[in-house]
Scaffold this active site. Structure first.
Site, PDB file in Angstrom:
ATOM      1  N   ILE A  10       0.840  -1.204   0.000  1.00 37.64           N
ATOM      2  CA  ILE A  10       0.000   0.000   0.000  1.00 37.64           C
ATOM      3  C   ILE A  10       0.874   1.253   0.000  1.00 37.64           C
ATOM      4  O   ILE A  10       0.566   2.238  -0.681  1.00 37.64           O
ATOM      5  CB  ILE A  10      -0.978   0.003   1.194  1.00 37.64           C
ATOM      6  N   THR A 118      -6.111  -1.054  10.349  1.00 35.25           N
ATOM      7  CA  THR A 118      -6.891  -2.112   9.700  1.00 35.25           C
ATOM      8  C   THR A 118      -8.210  -2.348  10.426  1.00 35.25           C
ATOM      9  O   THR A 118      -8.303  -2.138  11.641  1.00 35.25           O
ATOM     10  CB  THR A 118      -6.070  -3.424   9.714  1.00 35.25           C
ATOM     11  N   ASP A 119      -9.192  -2.852   9.704  1.00 38.08           N
ATOM     12  CA  ASP A 119     -10.462  -3.202  10.351  1.00 38.08           C
ATOM     13  C   ASP A 119     -10.323  -4.439  11.238  1.00 38.08           C
ATOM     14  O   ASP A 119     -11.221  -4.738  12.031  1.00 38.08           O
ATOM     15  CB  ASP A 119     -11.560  -3.425   9.295  1.00 38.08           C
ATOM     16  N   GLU A 120      -9.182  -5.143  11.119  1.00 35.70           N
ATOM     17  CA  GLU A 120      -9.016  -6.355  11.935  1.00 35.70           C
ATOM     18  C   GLU A 120      -8.928  -6.047  13.427  1.00 35.70           C
ATOM     19  O   GLU A 120      -9.066  -6.957  14.254  1.00 35.70           O
ATOM     20  CB  GLU A 120      -7.781  -7.143  11.487  1.00 35.70           C
ATOM     21  N   TYR A 145      -1.227 -10.351  14.856  1.00 30.48           N
ATOM     22  CA  TYR A 145      -1.165  -9.178  13.959  1.00 30.48           C
ATOM     23  C   TYR A 145      -2.175  -8.127  14.368  1.00 30.48           C
ATOM     24  O   TYR A 145      -1.837  -6.959  14.602  1.00 30.48           O
ATOM     25  CB  TYR A 145      -1.406  -9.598  12.505  1.00 30.48           C
ATOM     26  N   LYS A 149      -1.745  -4.295  15.904  1.00 29.58           N
ATOM     27  CA  LYS A 149      -2.267  -3.088  15.250  1.00 29.58           C
ATOM     28  C   LYS A 149      -3.209  -2.348  16.209  1.00 29.58           C
ATOM     29  O   LYS A 149      -3.218  -1.119  16.262  1.00 29.58           O
ATOM     30  CB  LYS A 149      -2.998  -3.434  13.952  1.00 29.58           C
ATOM     31  N   LYS A 200      -5.405 -22.424  -3.427  1.00 28.51           N
ATOM     32  CA  LYS A 200      -5.526 -22.934  -2.047  1.00 28.51           C
ATOM     33  C   LYS A 200      -6.570 -22.136  -1.286  1.00 28.51           C
ATOM     34  O   LYS A 200      -6.444 -20.915  -1.121  1.00 28.51           O
ATOM     35  CB  LYS A 200      -4.180 -22.781  -1.310  1.00 28.51           C
TER      36      LYS A 200
HETATM   37  P1  NAD Z   1       3.394  -4.873   3.394  1.00 25.72           P
HETATM   38  O1  NAD Z   1       3.757  -6.014   4.247  1.00 25.72           O
HETATM   39  O2  NAD Z   1       3.199  -5.081   1.936  1.00 25.72           O
HETATM   40  O3  NAD Z   1       4.480  -3.720   3.546  1.00 25.72           O
HETATM   41  C1  NAD Z   1       5.037  -3.364   4.784  1.00 25.72           C
HETATM   42  C2  NAD Z   1       6.269  -2.511   4.516  1.00 25.72           C
HETATM   43  O4  NAD Z   1       6.806  -2.096   5.791  1.00 25.72           O
HETATM   44  C3  NAD Z   1       7.393  -3.267   3.799  1.00 25.72           C
HETATM   45  O5  NAD Z   1       7.931  -2.469   2.768  1.00 25.72           O
HETATM   46  C4  NAD Z   1       8.422  -3.538   4.889  1.00 25.72           C
HETATM   47  O6  NAD Z   1       9.753  -3.589   4.398  1.00 25.72           O
HETATM   48  C5  NAD Z   1       8.205  -2.333   5.795  1.00 25.72           C
HETATM   49  N1  NAD Z   1       8.626  -2.594   7.175  1.00 25.72           N
HETATM   50  C6  NAD Z   1       8.275  -3.667   7.940  1.00 25.72           C
HETATM   51  N2  NAD Z   1       8.872  -3.572   9.138  1.00 25.72           N
HETATM   52  C7  NAD Z   1       9.585  -2.418   9.139  1.00 25.72           C
HETATM   53  C8  NAD Z   1      10.396  -1.762  10.100  1.00 25.72           C
HETATM   54  N3  NAD Z   1      10.603  -2.285  11.314  1.00 25.72           N
HETATM   55  N4  NAD Z   1      10.965  -0.579   9.766  1.00 25.72           N
HETATM   56  C9  NAD Z   1      10.774  -0.038   8.542  1.00 25.72           C
HETATM   57  N5  NAD Z   1      10.026  -0.628   7.582  1.00 25.72           N
HETATM   58  C10 NAD Z   1       9.436  -1.791   7.886  1.00 25.72           C
HETATM   59  O7  NAD Z   1       2.093  -4.241   4.056  1.00 25.72           O
HETATM   60  P2  NAD Z   1       0.823  -3.552   3.374  1.00 25.72           P
HETATM   61  O8  NAD Z   1      -0.149  -4.579   3.013  1.00 25.72           O
HETATM   62  O9  NAD Z   1       1.293  -2.557   2.382  1.00 25.72           O
HETATM   63  O10 NAD Z   1       0.234  -2.779   4.649  1.00 25.72           O
HETATM   64  C11 NAD Z   1       0.651  -1.451   4.947  1.00 25.72           C
HETATM   65  C12 NAD Z   1      -0.119  -0.939   6.146  1.00 25.72           C
HETATM   66  O11 NAD Z   1      -1.512  -0.967   5.859  1.00 25.72           O
HETATM   67  C13 NAD Z   1       0.069  -1.788   7.400  1.00 25.72           C
HETATM   68  O12 NAD Z   1       0.131  -0.914   8.504  1.00 25.72           O
HETATM   69  C14 NAD Z   1      -1.181  -2.653   7.458  1.00 25.72           C
HETATM   70  O13 NAD Z   1      -1.504  -2.963   8.793  1.00 25.72           O
HETATM   71  C15 NAD Z   1      -2.210  -1.701   6.854  1.00 25.72           C
HETATM   72  N6  NAD Z   1      -3.359  -2.320   6.167  1.00 25.72           N
HETATM   73  C16 NAD Z   1      -3.177  -3.260   5.196  1.00 25.72           C
HETATM   74  C17 NAD Z   1      -4.271  -3.767   4.493  1.00 25.72           C
HETATM   75  C18 NAD Z   1      -4.123  -4.777   3.369  1.00 25.72           C
HETATM   76  O14 NAD Z   1      -5.130  -5.263   2.853  1.00 25.72           O
HETATM   77  N7  NAD Z   1      -2.913  -5.103   2.934  1.00 25.72           N
HETATM   78  C19 NAD Z   1      -5.563  -3.318   4.813  1.00 25.72           C
HETATM   79  C20 NAD Z   1      -5.711  -2.365   5.831  1.00 25.72           C
HETATM   80  C21 NAD Z   1      -4.592  -1.869   6.488  1.00 25.72           C
HETATM   81  O1  DAU Z   2      -8.765  -6.462   6.544  1.00 25.31           O
HETATM   82  C1  DAU Z   2      -7.522  -5.866   6.392  1.00 25.31           C
HETATM   83  C2  DAU Z   2      -6.413  -6.899   6.442  1.00 25.31           C
HETATM   84  O2  DAU Z   2      -6.476  -7.637   5.224  1.00 25.31           O
HETATM   85  C3  DAU Z   2      -5.051  -6.268   6.623  1.00 25.31           C
HETATM   86  O3  DAU Z   2      -4.982  -5.649   7.881  1.00 25.31           O
HETATM   87  C4  DAU Z   2      -3.931  -7.295   6.499  1.00 25.31           C
HETATM   88  O4  DAU Z   2      -2.668  -6.651   6.541  1.00 25.31           O
HETATM   89  C5  DAU Z   2      -4.080  -8.019   5.171  1.00 25.31           C
HETATM   90  O5  DAU Z   2      -3.102  -9.032   5.055  1.00 25.31           O
HETATM   91  C6  DAU Z   2      -5.482  -8.621   5.052  1.00 25.31           C
HETATM   92  O6  DAU Z   2      -5.664  -9.693   6.028  1.00 25.31           O
HETATM   93  P1  DAU Z   2      -6.373 -11.076   5.660  1.00 25.31           P
HETATM   94  O7  DAU Z   2      -5.950 -12.081   6.619  1.00 25.31           O
HETATM   95  O8  DAU Z   2      -7.837 -10.850   5.451  1.00 25.31           O
HETATM   96  O9  DAU Z   2      -5.721 -11.295   4.186  1.00 25.31           O
HETATM   97  P2  DAU Z   2      -5.109 -12.589   3.452  1.00 25.31           P
HETATM   98  O10 DAU Z   2      -4.809 -12.149   2.055  1.00 25.31           O
HETATM   99  O11 DAU Z   2      -4.029 -13.242   4.234  1.00 25.31           O
HETATM  100  O12 DAU Z   2      -6.353 -13.567   3.423  1.00 25.31           O
HETATM  101  C7  DAU Z   2      -7.618 -13.163   2.913  1.00 25.31           C
HETATM  102  C8  DAU Z   2      -8.595 -14.305   3.181  1.00 25.31           C
HETATM  103  O13 DAU Z   2      -8.260 -15.411   2.319  1.00 25.31           O
HETATM  104  C9  DAU Z   2      -8.553 -14.856   4.583  1.00 25.31           C
HETATM  105  O14 DAU Z   2      -9.869 -15.207   4.961  1.00 25.31           O
HETATM  106  C10 DAU Z   2      -7.683 -16.102   4.479  1.00 25.31           C
HETATM  107  C11 DAU Z   2      -7.963 -16.598   3.072  1.00 25.31           C
HETATM  108  N1  DAU Z   2      -6.861 -17.264   2.356  1.00 25.31           N
HETATM  109  C12 DAU Z   2      -5.653 -16.668   2.330  1.00 25.31           C
HETATM  110  C13 DAU Z   2      -4.611 -17.242   1.619  1.00 25.31           C
HETATM  111  C14 DAU Z   2      -3.242 -16.595   1.576  1.00 25.31           C
HETATM  112  C15 DAU Z   2      -7.129 -18.457   1.667  1.00 25.31           C
HETATM  113  O15 DAU Z   2      -8.251 -18.990   1.675  1.00 25.31           O
HETATM  114  N2  DAU Z   2      -6.099 -19.007   0.953  1.00 25.31           N
HETATM  115  C16 DAU Z   2      -4.849 -18.468   0.915  1.00 25.31           C
HETATM  116  O16 DAU Z   2      -3.948 -19.036   0.247  1.00 25.31           O
END
Ligand code: NAD
Ligand code: DAU
Length: 329
Positions: A10, A118-120, A145, A149, A200
């Site tokens: 993101i 995150t909504d989690e 996780y 958060k 998967k």
């Molecule tokens: P990501 O895992 O893709 O990226 C995380 C980044 O943070 C990486 O570039 C990593 O190198 C860096 N990082 C990790 N630890 C670090 C540290 N100690 N110091 C400096 N950099 C560090 O994560 P993302 O999916 O892009 O999520 C970004 C943010 O958004 C997170 O705070 C996550 O909780 C939040 N978020 C993610 C989602 C989602 O669907 N992916 C949804 C809602 C909120």
């Molecule tokens: O809701 C926001 C969150 O969404 C963020 O805070 C997290 O950083 C982000 O990783 C994501 O969390 P989830 O656990 O929802 O995402 P993930 O992609 O790991 O999994 C999405 C759903 O799919 C979850 O119900 C688990 C399932 N899953 C995941 C994988 C990797 C599968 O069924 N098969 C898979 O191989």
């Protein structure tokens, strides 16, 4: 603007979005380049952004960079639930202590913070219900996780109330789009197809997530930066809820694969059932609305991106699948 975690999924898309739509910002990215970070994600904007490889736990470094900034957007985190179940230590350090380190620096220098969450943090909703999380929902995280958060959010709120820092928070649901690590649901399945592996599905595949395009998330963050009120939390979500099975079926259909080309694998422990955000507040107060209204279109564009950018994801694929194999998932 200091963007932590700007080489992650993101964060990198946020930097692209900022360079494209808000060219007045001078952006510095601070990122440790953990397994989840990839500096190449910033290649298209490399000439427009300063990149600092460093850890948010490094207080003197964070202090120096924050002192040089007017605003900090804090994305850096350990972000993957499965990893947090297998080894929570890094989540406690980065997500809790790292956020504390940022907070102390913004407090010292009077710099504005936007904290990405995150909504989690709210736990989950019943599968069969239609209720949604709101800004008032009590925190009830399920995994290491989401607990880490939740802790970081509470620290930000405490620093606003007790020390008077200027900070906003946002909690978004699941994002999709380019540059997402292949450990996450959509990129994992798309790259499984591209590498000739079966998809998967955890448990029975009934769990529901609300999918928001990463650019819609980042547009919301910019609205909060421009007009959000300090101390306030904004929930972000497209309203587009889908079960994991529906996601897998959509990917298989979009990639011309047989509908049964997937396996059920053992479920994630403590697996949250359903997420859904009520985003009425940000829609009414800041005028946010998702632009990516059609999930299937957004998914097709995301699949095209992974097809065209094998160089970006291929180096991570084998190690990621090895981690899943160890978990029997
Ligand atoms: P990501 O895992 O893709 O990226 C995380 C980044 O943070 C990486 O570039 C990593 O190198 C860096 N990082 C990790 N630890 C670090 C540290 N100690 N110091 C400096 N950099 C560090 O994560 P993302 O999916 O892009 O999520 C970004 C943010 O958004 C997170 O705070 C996550 O909780 C939040 N978020 C993610 C989602 C989602 O669907 N992916 C949804 C809602 C909120
Ligand atoms: O809701 C926001 C969150 O969404 C963020 O805070 C997290 O950083 C982000 O990783 C994501 O969390 P989830 O656990 O929802 O995402 P993930 O992609 O790991 O999994 C999405 C759903 O799919 C979850 O119900 C688990 C399932 N899953 C995941 C994988 C990797 C599968 O069924 N098969 C898979 O191989």
């Amino acid at each position: 603007m200091l963007v932590t975690g700007g080489a992650g999924f993101i964060g990198a898309n946020f930097v692209h979005y900022t360079v494209r739509n808000h060219p007045d910002y001078e952006v510095t990215v601070l990122d440790a380049l953990t397994y989840a970070g990839n500096q190449a994600s910033l290649d298209p904007v490399a000439g427009r952004v300063r990149f600092v490889r460093g850890n948010i736990l490094d207080a003197p470094l964070v202090n120096r960079l924050v002192a040089d900034s007017d605003i900090v957007v804090h994305f850096a985190a350990e972000s993957h639930v499965d990893n947090s179940l297998a080894g929570p230590a890094a989540f406690i350090q980065t997500n809790i202590v790292g956020t504390y380190t940022i907070l102390e620096a913004v407090r010292e220098h009077g710099v504005r913070l936007h904290h990405i969450s995150t909504d989690e943090v709210f736990g989950d909703l019943a599968l069969e219900g239609t209720d949604k999380f709101t800004e008032q929902t009590a925190y009830d995280p399920s995994s290491p996780y989401s607990a880490s958060k939740a802790a970081s959010d509470l620290l930000v709120r405490a620093w606003v109330r007790s020390y008077g820092i200027t900070a906003t928070l946002s909690n978004c649901a699941n994002n999709y789009g380019p540059y997402q690590h292949v450990e996450k649901l959509i990129p994992r399945q798309v790259t499984n197809v591209l590498t000739g592996q079966r998809l998967k599905l955890y448990g029975e595949g009934l769990n529901v997530r609300e999918w928001t395009h990463v650019d819609d998330h980042n547009a919301a963050v910019h609205l909060i930066l421009d007009r959000g009120r300090s101390g306030e939390t904004y929930l972000i979500g497209s309203g587009d809820e889908r079960s994991n099975r529906q996601i897998i079926e959509a990917i298989l259909a979009a990639m011309d694969q047989p509908a049964d080309a997937f396996d059920f694998v053992p479920d994630r422990p403590g697996h949250d059932l359903r997420y859904s955000n009520d985003s009425a507040k940000i829609r009414a107060e800041l005028g946010w609305a998702p632009v990516y209204g059609d999930f299937r279109e957004g998914l097709a564009a995301t699949i095209d991106w992974y097809r065209a950018n094998e160089w970006w994801w291929k180096p991570q694929k084998a190690a990621t699948e090895a981690r899943y194999a160890a978990l029997n998932r």
